[in-house]
Design an enzyme around this catalytic site. Structure first.
Site, PDB file in Angstrom:
ATOM      1  CG  HIS A 147      -1.932   0.973   1.383  1.00 12.34           C
ATOM      2  ND1 HIS A 147      -1.676   2.299   1.628  1.00 12.34           N
ATOM      3  CD2 HIS A 147      -3.284   0.850   1.299  1.00 12.34           C
ATOM      4  CE1 HIS A 147      -2.828   2.951   1.699  1.00 12.34           C
ATOM      5  NE2 HIS A 147      -3.822   2.109   1.488  1.00 12.34           N
ATOM      6  CG  ASP A 224       0.406  -2.210   6.145  1.00 10.61           C
ATOM      7  OD1 ASP A 224      -0.515  -2.286   6.979  1.00 10.61           O
ATOM      8  OD2 ASP A 224       0.268  -1.700   5.020  1.00 10.61           O
ATOM      9  CD  GLN A 227      -6.756  -4.611   4.474  1.00 11.74           C
ATOM     10  OE1 GLN A 227      -7.689  -5.302   4.866  1.00 11.74           O
ATOM     11  NE2 GLN A 227      -6.919  -3.359   4.062  1.00 11.74           N
ATOM     12  CE  LYS A 250      -7.195   0.162   6.162  1.00 12.84           C
ATOM     13  NZ  LYS A 250      -8.027   0.641   5.061  1.00 12.84           N
ATOM     14  CB  CYS A 390      -3.655   3.177  -1.582  1.00 18.61           C
ATOM     15  SG  CYS A 390      -4.886   4.445  -1.283  1.00 18.61           S
TER      16      CYS A 390
END
Lengths: 440, 146
Positions: A147, A224, A227, A250, A390
């Site tokens: 991303h 990251d 997700q 999220k 993104c």
């Protein structure tokens, strides 16, 4: 282990439970364009249960005041709630309280690390910060699937410090080229930054292998977790990462709050990014000394009600059971890909059906632009993400500029996935594109 | 399918998106502009070609959704032997139509077939798609020597 925890591990989620959970999310009862909303954009932003919204309102109505300052009752109560929220989030990912820094979002969390390294490279932070100094000859490693939030800050850090950015490429099936990872991560590598789960491909990256490669050369790892934290069990200590970032919105929480995890030993040695009030011990006109982490990185008035609401969201996820949510969504992810693969003209980006993936799928429709696919689905009340998500370099790697993504969460039903698949089946005829991709 | 979506993707628009006019950059331009829609990555490169009236034609190349491709195509049909002021009037009229949220029908004397894009104005998220080529032309015009 309590009885409820035991149940959580052993009993899979079923549709009856999901229907009950859906009642906690008022927005899921909305009608869009004359159809019941089918919300398949949780990877961009998830919906909030009433309890999370109530937590913010309750704070504003009964406890609102500044944290970490003032001696009055409300200030003390607000501070306690704020710090309890930190502890809740820490436990959720296997960290300690002082290893959790509140940020505005994951992007700010990643920038915090990048700018702290940058400030160290300018000589800030004294001898303790020596290990964060970058310069010519040093390398920062990222992947082609990142991303922009986990790519651009590292490009900028490299540009500011003279370090070099290196990239691990992708295989056609959307997995990382681990042969390349082994070749790229070397003696010059100081930082390895990668996503746990791809927001476009749904690929689940081999964190342990990448951490081992980084450890082998003494590099630090930035994960990251945007997700992964909302959707699957995450234990940052077991994974061995040095930093991890994720966003509240999220994971059933509000916007405006994100989380940086950093190993305490590192956070306490890093120079601050944003400076000002609330993060100092002593200030003179000439200079300042800083509090230890996490306060060192929390300058100014904090997003108190958002942090408390995020902890409420974490409580909700814990009550359902993050492991159970993971299994539910994995099945939905398979249902998505299996269905999409059967539709003429559709090309799924990322792992094929049968391969472990997150509960999302992105695809391109031969002859129909993603925006038009999304518009058609929106007319049916189906909310998906269209565009580059993104992740422009990733799309370029697969020879496209945009794709359509459907993403699920704990409140998504198999019927919704099927409604989406039915919708995609109608795209070809509406836009006059046959199975061969030729115009009508 | 609701009439709304049929109104957005009218047959004229679909035809233009499938077989766009003016596509393919030509040499001999007096100005060029490249525009990107950052939200979706759609892009266009548009060239202005001079003639006796001022502007003879445009040529363009790019990729994007049906709306953006059809809009560039319809714009190409519109810009034939016009002076710069007439082109600016047409861009202004199109922008007004796009901002009308479905309230305006569009002036066909100024906009020709491009008034079929009026339906886009009901879909705020798609207005940028329709405007892309027009913004490119507007930008290119500013680079043309007076």
């Amino acid at each position: 282990m309590s009885i409820t925890e035991q149940q959580a591990v052993t009993t899979a989620m079923a549709i009856a439970e999901v229907e009950r959970l859906r009642a906690d999310f008022p927005i899921l009862g909305e009608q869009v364009n004359g159809h019941p909303l089918v919300y398949l954009d949780s990877a961009a932003t998830s919906q909030r249960p009433t309890r999370v919204m109530d937590a913010e309102r309750d704070f504003a109505e009964h406890r609102n005041s500044a944290v970490h300052r003032g001696a009055h009752t409300l200030a003390a109560e607000a501070t306690e709630l704020f710090e309890n929220a930190r502890a809740t989030v820490a436990r959720f990912i296997g960290a300690r309280e002082n290893e959790i820094v509140w940020t505005s979002n994951a992007t700010e969390a990643l920038n915090l690390v990048a700018y702290s390294f940058s400030n160290a490279s300018l000589g800030r932070g004294g001898a303790d910060a020596e290990r964060f100094r970058l310069g010519a000859g040093d390398e920062i490693v990222v992947t082609e699937m990142e991303h922009h939030a986990n790519l651009v800050p590292w490009q900028e850090l490299a540009a500011r410090t003279g370090a070099t950015l290196r990239v691990i490429g992708l295989n056609d099936d959307g997995t990382l080229r681990m042969d390349e990872a082994a070749a790229v991560i070397g003696e010059r590598t100081r930082l390895v930054c990668f996503t746990h789960v791809s927001n476009v491909l749904g690929t689940i990256n081999p964190v342990e292998q990448l951490v081992a490669l980084a450890r082998g050369v003494g590099a630090l790892v930035v994960l990251d977790a945007c997700q992964s934290a909302p959707h699957r069990p995450l234990d940052v200590v077991a994974l061995g990462v040095d930093f991890a970032a994720f966003s509240g919105h999220k994971m059933l929480g509000p916007t405006g709050v994100g989380v940086l995890y950093g190993r305490a030993e590192l956070l306490d040695a890093m120079p601050p990014f944003l400076t000002g009030g609330s993060m100092i011990t002593t200030v003179t006109l000439e200079g300042a000394a800083y509090l230890p982490a996490p306060q060192r990185f929390e300058a100014g008035t904090q997003r108190v009600s958002q942090a408390i609401a995020l902890a409420t969201a974490v409580d909700y996820l814990n009550e359902v059971g993050i492991d159970r949510i993971h299994h539910w969504e994995s099945a939905l992810g398979q249902r998505l890909v299996e269905g999409l693969e059967q539709i003429p003209g559709v090309r799924v980006l990322g792992p094929a059906a049968g391969v472990d993936r997150a509960g999302l799928a992105s695809f391109v429709f031969d002859g129909v632009h993603a925006h038009d696919v999304g518009q058609y689905l929106d007319d049916l009340g189906i909310a998906v993400r269209v565009g580059h998500h993104c992740a422009q370099p990733l799309h370029r790697r697969f020879g496209v500029t945009a794709s359509t993504r459907a993403s699920t969460y704990l409140y998504t039903t198999p019927d919704e996935v099927d409604a989406f698949l039915d919708g995609v089946r109608g795209v070809g005829s509406f836009f006059g594109v046959g199975s061969s991709g030729t115009a009508r | 399918m609701s009439s709304g979506l049929e109104g957005l993707y009218q047959e004229v628009i679909m035809d233009h998106s499938r077989r766009p006019h003016g596509q393919g950059l030509k040499d001999g331009q007096v100005a060029e502009s490249r525009q990107i829609n950052p939200t979706c990555g759609d892009e266009i490169t548009l060239r202005v070609h001079a003639g006796e009236a001022g502007i003879a034609s445009i040529s363009w190349e790019g990729h994007g959704c049906a709306i953006s491709q059809a809009s560039a195509s319809l714009l190409s049909d519109l810009i034939v032997d016009l002076d710069a002021q007439a082109v600016r009037e047409r861009i202004a009229a199109f922008r007004e139509l796009m901002r009308s949220r479905g309230e305006l029908e569009g002036d066909d004397e100024l906009l020709g077939d491009a008034i079929v894009l009026g339906g886009v104005s009901r879909y705020v998220a798609r207005v940028k798609c329709a405007m892309l080529a027009w913004v490119a032309l507007e930008d290119a015009l500013q680079r043309v020597e007076p």
